[in-house]
Enzyme design. Structure first.
Site, PDB file in Angstrom:
ATOM      1  N   GLU A  44       0.772  -1.309  -0.185  1.00 15.69           N
ATOM      2  CA  GLU A  44      -0.427  -0.201   0.246  1.00 15.69           C
ATOM      3  C   GLU A  44       1.311   1.404  -0.578  1.00 15.69           C
ATOM      4  O   GLU A  44       2.595   1.514   0.407  1.00 15.69           O
ATOM      5  CB  GLU A  44      -1.126  -0.429   1.380  1.00 15.69           C
ATOM      6  CG  GLU A  44      -2.343  -1.523   1.060  1.00 15.69           C
ATOM      7  CD  GLU A  44      -3.124  -1.255   1.511  1.00 15.69           C
ATOM      8  OE1 GLU A  44      -2.811  -0.690   3.144  1.00 15.69           O
ATOM      9  OE2 GLU A  44      -4.165  -1.881   1.689  1.00 15.69           O
ATOM     10  N   GLU A  55      -1.141  -9.895  -6.644  1.00 14.57           N
ATOM     11  CA  GLU A  55      -1.271 -10.926  -7.347  1.00 14.57           C
ATOM     12  C   GLU A  55      -0.527 -10.201  -8.628  1.00 14.57           C
ATOM     13  O   GLU A  55       0.618 -11.024  -8.955  1.00 14.57           O
ATOM     14  CB  GLU A  55      -2.444 -10.942  -8.028  1.00 14.57           C
ATOM     15  CG  GLU A  55      -3.372 -11.939  -7.249  1.00 14.57           C
ATOM     16  CD  GLU A  55      -4.665 -10.870  -6.227  1.00 14.57           C
ATOM     17  OE1 GLU A  55      -3.495  -9.782  -6.154  1.00 14.57           O
ATOM     18  OE2 GLU A  55      -5.788 -11.125  -6.299  1.00 14.57           O
ATOM     19  N   CYS A  86      -8.848  -9.020  -7.896  1.00 16.65           N
ATOM     20  CA  CYS A  86      -9.380  -7.741  -8.170  1.00 16.65           C
ATOM     21  C   CYS A  86      -9.703  -7.663  -9.973  1.00 16.65           C
ATOM     22  O   CYS A  86      -8.865  -8.412 -10.693  1.00 16.65           O
ATOM     23  CB  CYS A  86      -9.194  -6.213  -7.405  1.00 16.65           C
ATOM     24  SG  CYS A  86      -8.201  -5.809  -8.627  1.00 16.65           S
TER      25      CYS A  86
HETATM   26  N1  THU Z   1      -5.788  -6.323  -2.692  1.00 15.93           N
HETATM   27  C1  THU Z   1      -5.022  -7.541  -3.076  1.00 15.93           C
HETATM   28  O1  THU Z   1      -4.071  -7.650  -2.915  1.00 15.93           O
HETATM   29  N2  THU Z   1      -5.338  -7.923  -4.435  1.00 15.93           N
HETATM   30  C2  THU Z   1      -6.828  -8.367  -5.041  1.00 15.93           C
HETATM   31  O2  THU Z   1      -6.974  -8.969  -5.407  1.00 15.93           O
HETATM   32  C3  THU Z   1      -7.386  -7.594  -4.015  1.00 15.93           C
HETATM   33  C4  THU Z   1      -7.170  -6.176  -2.770  1.00 15.93           C
HETATM   34  C5  THU Z   1      -5.018  -5.447  -1.531  1.00 15.93           C
HETATM   35  C6  THU Z   1      -4.911  -4.105  -1.459  1.00 15.93           C
HETATM   36  C7  THU Z   1      -4.492  -3.154  -0.830  1.00 15.93           C
HETATM   37  O3  THU Z   1      -3.785  -3.206   0.079  1.00 15.93           O
HETATM   38  C8  THU Z   1      -6.293  -4.491   0.312  1.00 15.93           C
HETATM   39  O4  THU Z   1      -6.077  -5.559  -0.148  1.00 15.93           O
HETATM   40  C9  THU Z   1      -7.570  -4.238   0.512  1.00 15.93           C
HETATM   41  O5  THU Z   1      -8.421  -3.792  -0.455  1.00 15.93           O
END
Ligand code: THU
Length: 130
Positions: A44, A55, A86
């Site tokens: 993040e 991913e 996502c």
């Molecule tokens: N996130 C992922 O790492 N992979 C996904 O497929 C969806 C969301 C993470 C992004 C963010 O740091 C946290 O999950 C919350 O959205």
């Protein structure tokens, strides 16, 4: 393919997640055709939109090492909810063809889908490429 091992490696990758804003740690383990596994975690940023998912971290690590052909990716987020990749990650994975997506909450509880079932019509500028 050893699914338990791949899920375990996704769990290990999740330990490195940098998620001080959401608190939601995600790990991924991407298996190449040759059997190499690349881990990835979400990273993040204080400028929230710059966050990268677990991913995509795994894909970018693998591709930057010269990998192009993948068998499967295991993804693990929370212990309660299946964290499916996502849309952005599906599109990035799709660039390199179809593969098995294992979405896990533990080594015993996981779901499996093929990437092309999750994103049957991804973007491509090449004519008729699915
Ligand atoms: N996130 C992922 O790492 N992979 C996904 O497929 C969806 C969301 C993470 C992004 C963010 O740091 C946290 O999950 C919350 O959205």
């Amino acid at each position: 393919m050893n699914k338990t091992r791949l899920i375990t490696m996704a769990m290990q990758a999740r330990e490195n997640a940098y998620a001080p804003y959401s608190g939601f740690k995600v790990g991924a383990a991407l298996l190449t055709k040759a059997g190499t596994v690349y881990g990835g975690c979400n990273i993040e940023n204080a400028s929230y939109g710059l966050t990268v998912c677990a991913e995509r971290t795994a894909v970018y690590k693998a591709v930057s090492e010269g990998e192009r052909v993948f068998q499967a990716i295991a993804v693990i987020g929370g212990e309660q909810t299946y964290a499916y990749p996502c849309g952005a990650c599906l599109q990035v994975l799709r660039e390199f063809g179809n593969l098995l997506i294992i979405t896990a909450i533990s080594v015993d509880a996981y779901q499996e889908q093929m990437l092309y079932d999750m994103i049957p019509f991804g973007f491509s500028w090449e004519k008729n490429r699915r």
